[in-house]
Motif scaffolding. Structure first.
Motif, PDB file in Angstrom:
ATOM      1  N   ARG A 103     -51.371  -9.567 -47.460  1.00 47.70           N
ATOM      2  CA  ARG A 103     -51.752  -9.985 -46.230  1.00 47.70           C
ATOM      3  C   ARG A 103     -52.081 -11.351 -45.397  1.00 47.70           C
ATOM      4  O   ARG A 103     -51.057 -11.554 -43.749  1.00 47.70           O
ATOM      5  CB  ARG A 103     -53.042  -9.607 -45.726  1.00 47.70           C
ATOM      6  CG  ARG A 103     -54.164  -9.310 -44.557  1.00 47.70           C
ATOM      7  CD  ARG A 103     -55.135  -9.023 -44.570  1.00 47.70           C
ATOM      8  NE  ARG A 103     -56.219  -8.721 -43.068  1.00 47.70           N
ATOM      9  CZ  ARG A 103     -56.627  -7.878 -43.127  1.00 47.70           C
ATOM     10  NH1 ARG A 103     -57.142  -7.061 -44.230  1.00 47.70           N
ATOM     11  NH2 ARG A 103     -57.292  -8.254 -42.713  1.00 47.70           N
ATOM     12  N   ASN A 104     -51.059 -12.828 -45.906  1.00 47.21           N
ATOM     13  CA  ASN A 104     -51.504 -13.692 -45.490  1.00 47.21           C
ATOM     14  C   ASN A 104     -50.075 -13.710 -44.889  1.00 47.21           C
ATOM     15  O   ASN A 104     -50.104 -13.924 -43.472  1.00 47.21           O
ATOM     16  CB  ASN A 104     -52.131 -14.702 -46.032  1.00 47.21           C
ATOM     17  CG  ASN A 104     -53.457 -14.112 -46.337  1.00 47.21           C
ATOM     18  OD1 ASN A 104     -54.564 -14.464 -45.364  1.00 47.21           O
ATOM     19  ND2 ASN A 104     -53.647 -15.413 -47.703  1.00 47.21           N
ATOM     20  N   GLU A 111     -49.420 -11.921 -41.665  1.00 46.69           N
ATOM     21  CA  GLU A 111     -50.401 -12.176 -40.307  1.00 46.69           C
ATOM     22  C   GLU A 111     -49.442 -14.229 -40.275  1.00 46.69           C
ATOM     23  O   GLU A 111     -48.439 -14.397 -39.202  1.00 46.69           O
ATOM     24  CB  GLU A 111     -51.263 -12.889 -40.660  1.00 46.69           C
ATOM     25  CG  GLU A 111     -52.483 -10.895 -40.701  1.00 46.69           C
ATOM     26  CD  GLU A 111     -53.974 -11.145 -40.759  1.00 46.69           C
ATOM     27  OE1 GLU A 111     -54.236 -12.686 -40.527  1.00 46.69           O
ATOM     28  OE2 GLU A 111     -54.340 -10.216 -41.158  1.00 46.69           O
ATOM     29  N   SER A 112     -49.240 -15.097 -41.529  1.00 39.97           N
ATOM     30  CA  SER A 112     -49.134 -16.183 -40.519  1.00 39.97           C
ATOM     31  C   SER A 112     -46.947 -15.893 -40.533  1.00 39.97           C
ATOM     32  O   SER A 112     -46.670 -17.082 -40.363  1.00 39.97           O
ATOM     33  CB  SER A 112     -48.815 -16.694 -42.261  1.00 39.97           C
ATOM     34  OG  SER A 112     -48.243 -16.724 -43.546  1.00 39.97           O
ATOM     35  N   SER A 121     -48.527  -3.116 -42.491  1.00 42.56           N
ATOM     36  CA  SER A 121     -49.453  -3.990 -42.225  1.00 42.56           C
ATOM     37  C   SER A 121     -50.990  -3.197 -42.587  1.00 42.56           C
ATOM     38  O   SER A 121     -51.853  -3.284 -43.123  1.00 42.56           O
ATOM     39  CB  SER A 121     -49.602  -4.354 -40.891  1.00 42.56           C
ATOM     40  OG  SER A 121     -49.900  -3.900 -40.371  1.00 42.56           O
TER      41      SER A 121
END
Length: 181
Positions: free
Chosen positions: A50-51, A54-55, A129
């Protein structure tokens, strides 16, 4: 559905190969893990995915794909630990670990085919996602089940959640394979 079956089996063979190679390096050291520790290992992988989503920044170098493969293998390990049918010596016998891996993957595969039939492969229209979020939701459910000593009132048990996460990870890897062609 035939395409999904072929893709599923290909990904499982990849995950199984990694699992068996690591078992040559480490044996069945994972048997020491308690269920909450194993759930937390899956959480770490899903949270990292997930990180990364997102990043879009990856400092460790391992891909989302390798983390999804890890989730598959940790889910198989969880299913093995939930059953606790084999002892250490049995698992060390040649071919036993591979056969046991197949037993639990076959159970997940059967579940996938049944749900795919009923849901019409809706996952194919989902974002990776969103499927990652479903994995994280299943982990939170598992933590609650573990905190309640494995008891549920009307919900499916821990094994069904591990099977779902395994299948979700396969779906994500199928989607990755289709976008990289």
């Amino acid at each position: 559905m035939e395409k999904t079956i072929q893709q599923y089996q290909s990904i499982i063979q990849r995950a199984k190969g990694i699992f068996l190679q690591k078992s040559l390096d480490y044996g069945t050291s994972w048997r020491i893990l308690r269920m909450p520790s194993l759930t937390d290992q899956i959480f770490i992988k899903a949270e990292r995915i997930r990180n990364l989503q997102e990043s879009r920044e990856n400092k460790v170098g391992e891909s989302q794909e390798s983390e999804f493969l890890g989730i598959i293998n940790y889910c198989v390990i969880a299913l093995m630990l939930l059953d606790k049918k084999q002892n250490e010596e049995e698992l060390e016998q040649e071919g036993m670990l591979a056969a046991l891996y197949d037993t639990y993957v076959d159970k997940a595969f059967k579940t996938m085919k049944e749900k795919n039939h009923d849901y019409g492969e809706a996952w194919r229209s989902m974002r990776i996602s969103s499927i990652t979020d479903l994995i994280l939701m299943k982990i939170l459910r598992l933590k609650r089940i573990e905190d309640n000593a494995g008891k549920t009132l009307i919900s499916e048990g821990a094994d069904a959640n591990y099977i779902d996460m395994l299948n979700y990870a396969v779906f994500c890897l199928i989607k990755f394979s289709e976008t990289t062609k």
